[in-house]
Design an enzyme around this catalytic site. Structure first.
Site, PDB file in Angstrom:
ATOM      1  N   LYS A 174       0.898  -1.189   0.014  1.00 43.73           N
ATOM      2  CA  LYS A 174       0.019   0.134  -0.066  1.00 43.73           C
ATOM      3  C   LYS A 174       0.730   1.042   0.142  1.00 43.73           C
ATOM      4  CE  LYS A 174      -4.397   1.391   2.240  1.00 43.73           C
ATOM      5  NZ  LYS A 174      -5.228   1.261   1.011  1.00 43.73           N
TER       6      LYS A 174
ATOM      7  N   GLU B 296      -9.129  -4.749  -9.794  1.00 40.57           N
ATOM      8  CA  GLU B 296      -9.873  -3.987  -8.614  1.00 40.57           C
ATOM      9  C   GLU B 296     -10.553  -2.656  -8.974  1.00 40.57           C
ATOM     10  OE1 GLU B 296      -7.444  -3.902  -5.274  1.00 40.57           O
ATOM     11  OE2 GLU B 296      -5.587  -3.212  -6.508  1.00 40.57           O
TER      12      GLU B 296
END
Length: 281
Positions: free
Chosen positions: A144, A176
């Site tokens: 992330k 995603e």
């Protein structure tokens, strides 16, 4: 009144929070972030976010800037100082400030920033419309990092088309959303979502929602799916830390189901909020 933010050990007004122009987060996107939901003034899914933070930092060969207990106290203090009932806490760790060089600097103090964002999280989810967009991100989406230009570009593509978000596609399959995990519900009632790998973020909300779905005896299949399959699904939805479970009503112009939030997404969102409130600290 301005927010109080946390910067490197101090709580300061946001106008006074300054970071060096030599910070590697600014120069190289050399940093990790997390976003944690706040409900009723309490922190949701804290343990999961800390574990993912530790994992992401480890991939970049960075230590935790403070221990878990201190990090929790910082979260709680920000909630208190900003009188936050619902919303999010954004956390960012960078390698710190050093003269510009591609080689990691040694013995540099990390930069740690946290701030709050007030937002209603528990309103009824009206649903969103998405487009398909090429996934042009780097190969380690499971980490992330703060290098979010590609997802931002995809989000802007969606906005330019009059839609809410984009589902990114690689090699013909959905990876995603620009800032969320993607799901469909087949006409047989099976929940399908991309399997965990380096190709997607290992969502904390994703993990909890799939656990809840399993406990509700819903069938789950973790695999890749196409835009065409999604357009033919009974339902579609996304999950993220501050959207929880949000229905997707349209994909690339095709209406999903009857064009209204479906029962699976609606039920999962209700139960997730109940569970999040119970587990908040």
């Amino acid at each position: 009144m301005s927010r109080t933010v946390y910067l490197n050990g101090a709580y300061v007004p946001e106008e006074e929070a300054m970071v060096s122009v030599f910070d590697r987060g600014f120069l190289f996107a050399d940093g990790i972030y997390e976003v944690t939901a706040v409900l009723d003034g309490k922190i949701c899914e804290f343990e999961g976010h800390v574990k993912r933070l530790e994992r992401s930092l480890g991939v970049l060969d960075m230590p935790m800037p403070v221990d878990k207990d201190e990090l929790l106290e910082i979260h709680r203090e920000l909630v208190k100082r900003n009188n936050l009932d619902q919303g999010a806490i954004y956390l960012q760790v960078t390698r710190g400030a050093a003269d510009r060089d591609f080689v990691y600097p040694k013995n540099v103090k990390q930069t740690l920033v946290l701030f709050t964002q007030a937002k209603t999280l528990t309103d009824d989810k009206a649903g969103i419309k998405v487009i398909a967009a090429p996934d042009i991100r780097w190969g380690r989406r499971d980490v992330k990092t703060v290098q979010l230009l590609a997802p931002s570009m995809c989000k802007m593509m969606a906005k330019a088309a009059g839609k809410d978000d984009a589902w990114m596609v690689e090699d013909g399959f959905v990876t995603e959303g620009s800032s969320n995990n993607a799901y469909i519900v087949t006409k047989e009632g099976k929940i399908v979502t991309r399997n965990l790998s380096n190709s997607i973020l290992h969502g904390i909300t994703r993990s909890s929602v799939l656990r809840i779905a399993a406990e509700m005896d819903m069938e789950i299949e973790e695999r890749a799916f196409t835009i065409a399959e999604a357009q033919d699904a009974a339902e579609a939805f996304i999950t993220a830390a501050t959207t929880f479970v949000c229905p997707v009503l349209e994909i690339d112009g095709a209406t999903i189901g009857d064009g209204k939030p479906g029962p699976v997404a609606t039920r999962l969102n209700t139960v997730y909020i109940e569970e999040a409130r119970k587990g908040a600290i």
